[in-house]
Design an enzyme around this catalytic site. Structure first.
Site, PDB file in Angstrom:
ATOM      1  N   TRP A 181       0.865  -1.181   0.000  1.00 11.21           N
ATOM      2  CA  TRP A 181       0.000   0.000   0.000  1.00 11.21           C
ATOM      3  C   TRP A 181       0.904   1.235   0.000  1.00 11.21           C
ATOM      4  O   TRP A 181       2.103   1.143   0.261  1.00 11.21           O
ATOM      5  CB  TRP A 181      -0.945   0.012   1.200  1.00 11.21           C
ATOM      6  CG  TRP A 181      -0.219   0.060   2.522  1.00 11.21           C
ATOM      7  CD1 TRP A 181       0.270  -0.992   3.220  1.00 11.21           C
ATOM      8  CD2 TRP A 181       0.120   1.231   3.269  1.00 11.21           C
ATOM      9  NE1 TRP A 181       0.908  -0.578   4.357  1.00 11.21           N
ATOM     10  CE2 TRP A 181       0.822   0.798   4.420  1.00 11.21           C
ATOM     11  CE3 TRP A 181      -0.098   2.593   3.087  1.00 11.21           C
ATOM     12  CZ2 TRP A 181       1.302   1.676   5.370  1.00 11.21           C
ATOM     13  CZ3 TRP A 181       0.378   3.467   4.043  1.00 11.21           C
ATOM     14  CH2 TRP A 181       1.075   3.015   5.169  1.00 11.21           C
TER      15      TRP A 181
ATOM     16  N   PRO B 283      18.316  47.201  18.558  1.00 10.86           N
ATOM     17  CA  PRO B 283      18.011  48.056  19.708  1.00 10.86           C
ATOM     18  C   PRO B 283      18.738  47.693  20.989  1.00 10.86           C
ATOM     19  O   PRO B 283      18.683  48.464  21.950  1.00 10.86           O
ATOM     20  CB  PRO B 283      16.500  47.871  19.870  1.00 10.86           C
ATOM     21  CG  PRO B 283      16.222  46.523  19.311  1.00 10.86           C
ATOM     22  CD  PRO B 283      17.187  46.331  18.182  1.00 10.86           C
TER      23      PRO B 283
ATOM     24  N   ASP C 138      29.378  52.856  18.481  1.00 15.06           N
ATOM     25  CA  ASP C 138      28.867  54.042  19.163  1.00 15.06           C
ATOM     26  C   ASP C 138      28.245  53.687  20.506  1.00 15.06           C
ATOM     27  O   ASP C 138      28.209  52.514  20.903  1.00 15.06           O
ATOM     28  CB  ASP C 138      27.877  54.814  18.270  1.00 15.06           C
ATOM     29  CG  ASP C 138      26.661  53.983  17.872  1.00 15.06           C
ATOM     30  OD1 ASP C 138      26.169  53.205  18.722  1.00 15.06           O
ATOM     31  OD2 ASP C 138      26.194  54.114  16.731  1.00 15.06           O
TER      32      ASP C 138
ATOM     33  N   LYS D  31      28.551  59.248  20.767  1.00 13.87           N
ATOM     34  CA  LYS D  31      28.112  60.631  20.961  1.00 13.87           C
ATOM     35  C   LYS D  31      27.118  60.650  22.110  1.00 13.87           C
ATOM     36  O   LYS D  31      26.116  59.944  22.075  1.00 13.87           O
ATOM     37  CB  LYS D  31      27.452  61.177  19.694  1.00 13.87           C
ATOM     38  CG  LYS D  31      28.328  61.124  18.447  1.00 13.87           C
ATOM     39  CD  LYS D  31      27.569  61.716  17.275  1.00 13.87           C
ATOM     40  CE  LYS D  31      28.365  61.577  15.993  1.00 13.87           C
ATOM     41  NZ  LYS D  31      28.463  60.183  15.555  1.00 13.87           N
TER      42      LYS D  31
ATOM     43  N   GLY E 249      23.962  51.377  16.596  1.00 17.38           N
ATOM     44  CA  GLY E 249      22.719  50.987  17.240  1.00 17.38           C
ATOM     45  C   GLY E 249      21.539  51.134  16.301  1.00 17.38           C
ATOM     46  O   GLY E 249      21.482  52.060  15.491  1.00 17.38           O
TER      47      GLY E 249
ATOM     48  N   ILE F 226      18.443  54.726   9.562  1.00 20.20           N
ATOM     49  CA  ILE F 226      17.346  55.408  10.252  1.00 20.20           C
ATOM     50  C   ILE F 226      17.943  56.190  11.414  1.00 20.20           C
ATOM     51  O   ILE F 226      18.266  55.641  12.472  1.00 20.20           O
ATOM     52  CB  ILE F 226      16.276  54.416  10.739  1.00 20.20           C
ATOM     53  CG1 ILE F 226      15.680  53.659   9.544  1.00 20.20           C
ATOM     54  CG2 ILE F 226      15.168  55.154  11.502  1.00 20.20           C
ATOM     55  CD1 ILE F 226      14.585  52.687   9.911  1.00 20.20           C
TER      56      ILE F 226
ATOM     57  N   MET G 112      15.605  60.319  20.099  1.00 18.44           N
ATOM     58  CA  MET G 112      16.445  61.354  20.738  1.00 18.44           C
ATOM     59  C   MET G 112      15.607  62.526  21.257  1.00 18.44           C
ATOM     60  O   MET G 112      15.979  63.682  21.084  1.00 18.44           O
ATOM     61  CB  MET G 112      17.503  61.863  19.739  1.00 18.44           C
ATOM     62  CG  MET G 112      18.426  60.773  19.226  1.00 18.44           C
ATOM     63  SD  MET G 112      19.443  61.274  17.818  1.00 18.44           S
ATOM     64  CE  MET G 112      18.232  61.287  16.490  1.00 18.44           C
TER      65      MET G 112
END
Length: 467
Positions: free
Chosen positions: A44, A228, A251, A273, A304, A309, A386
């Protein structure tokens, strides 16, 4: 080592598969990755095997019970039935004729075993536990799958194409090995992985001539989004480049946990910064990247979030173009999506917001120059990067231009990290909230009715503080 690892040329192998259930289907799918001829014998057939038989000319299906003569002319036999007596019988007659036989999930009746495979043909990685720890083997395979580029097969194809060329150009085995290491681990390898074959071949020709002449190879810059903060949110490609960089320029927004994943002997240059204190001017950072690459280094610019962006990545690559430095960009999860997801605040939602705007809340001359009327819209979410220092101005301007005082607002500090904090309120009361005064950068601001979902959708609860 009980089992000798070996790769068998399947070009002229005829395999017998006894059984046509779901277990047999998995073995058949594996065999179909090779050019082997396959004969299936079973009384089968399940739907999965039936589909494979209909789709492949490699398979011959014989619908009846196994007969001893079925093993004649076969070089490899898989037995996948639930009848222990027939399984043992087939093993015995195959063993008597010195044929390779595998009774699925019955190691004592296996003269060979099939390994766990990471298939990136022509690159194939096979692993085995000798049948004693299949769960551990699956776990290790998952680990390998996560670190081996899906397109590593392109490196294999490229190596095959130019193997003879390198052999003719470089007489020493050691020279060939060193050259291929530079090719596969450098910018040529990255170009291959990205599918830029013409660019890779042009670089390859130059690199081979330069290597033969003893010239130093040129470097390259990789702009890598570190996300993030949570290391688990790095892309596979970001991690791969971080672990083979000669120099890493990073950074303040790159978390210590992520920096720990950088190659141990890489030179690390901090160019962070801080608020009102730019350690190194952006123009100097741009020139630093170009200079280090022109010295022949693989330079990772670790940023980061996402490089494009609010990361000034565009300015940096403009300088690289001016100096003729090759570069690549590796996107990362930007702070907005990371903060929103880990705070349980969907940036868009059918009942709240059908659009979202990312903008900067950075102060200049104690003010924030934005198109405030355009930002005040219905069914809309605003995200300010920011903006912690300028929070009073942001709230004041939004209210001044028509946004309701009761509009919900959330402040997310150190998004996705163990020290994440979320403070919620309204445009009218968030500035005076005592918890707001305790927040420090990096803090993201989310404005919109989607903030109301935080209390019910919040799943990452470390350090949360509500109004």
């Amino acid at each position: 080592m009980k089992y000798f690892p070996i790769f068998v040329d399947a070009e002229h192998i005829h395999c017998l598969l006894v059984g046509a259930g779901e277990v047999a289907a998995r073995k058949c799918e594996l065999l179909l990755k090779t050019p082997a001829k396959i004969t299936i014998v079973a009384p089968w057939i399940c739907e999965s095997v039936k589909r494979l038989v209909e789709e492949s000319e490699q398979i011959t299906f014989i619908e009846r019970k196994f007969e001893d003569q079925d093993i004649d002319g076969k070089q490899m036999i898989f037995v996948a039935t639930d009848d222990e007596l027939i399984n043992k019988h087939i093993h015995d007659i195959a063993h008597a004729k010195h044929l390779l036989v595998n009774v699925v999930d019955n190691t004592p009746l296996c003269k060979f075993i099939t390994p766990s495979i990471v298939d990136r043909s022509p690159i194939i990685i096979a692993m085995s536990s000798g049948g004693v720890a299949p769960v551990l083997l699956r776990y290790l395979r998952q680990k390998l799958e996560s670190v081996i580029p899906n397109k590593v097969k392109l490196l294999g194809n490229f190596s095959e194409k130019f193997r003879s060329t390198v052999k003719d150009a470089l007489g020493s085995v050691t020279d060939r090995r060193y050259f291929w290491e530079e090719v596969l681990d450098g910018d040529i390898g990255e170009s291959i992985l990205q599918g830029n074959s013409k660019q890779a071949e042009a670089k390859f020709d130059k690199a081979l001539i330069a290597y033969r002449n003893g010239d130093k190879p040129t470097g390259q810059v990789y702009l890598v989004g570190a996300g993030p903060g949570d290391p688990d949110l790095l892309t596979f490609r970001a991690l791969r480049l971080m672990q083979k960089a000669d120099i890493v320029v990073y950074d303040r927004l790159v978390s210590p946990d992520i920096l720990e994943l950088v190659r141990r002997d890489a030179e690390k240059i901090y160019v962070g910064k801080e608020k009102s204190n730019h350690t190194i001017p952006q123009e100097d950072i741009n020139e630093l990247l170009a200079r280090k690459a022109l010295d022949g280094n693989r330079v990772v610019r670790l940023k980061g979030g996402d490089p494009f962006i609010f990361g000034r990545g565009g300015e940096e690559i403009e300088t690289l173009v001016e100096h003729g430095v090759d570069f690549q960009v590796v996107p990362g999860i930007t702070a907005a999506t990371g903060a929103a997801s880990y705070a349980g605040i969907p940036l868009t939602h059918r009942d709240h917001a059908q659009s979202v705007t990312f903008t900067t809340g950075h102060l200049r001359d104690n003010t924030i120059n934005l198109n405030w009327p355009a930002l005040v819209q219905q069914n809309h979410t605003l995200v300010f990067y920011m903006g912690l220092t300028g929070l009073p101005i942001i709230c004041e301007k939004l209210i001044e231009h028509g946004m309701p005082k009761e509009m919900p607002i959330a402040l997310v500090q150190s998004a996705t990290r163990e020290d994440q904090k979320v403070v919620t309120g309204t445009l009218e009361d968030i500035v005076d909230n005592p918890n707001t005064a305790l927040l420090k950068p990096p803090t993201l601001i989310i404005v919109g009715t989607v903030v109301n979902l935080h209390s019910s959708l919040n799943w990452f609860s470390q350090g949360n503080v509500h109004q």
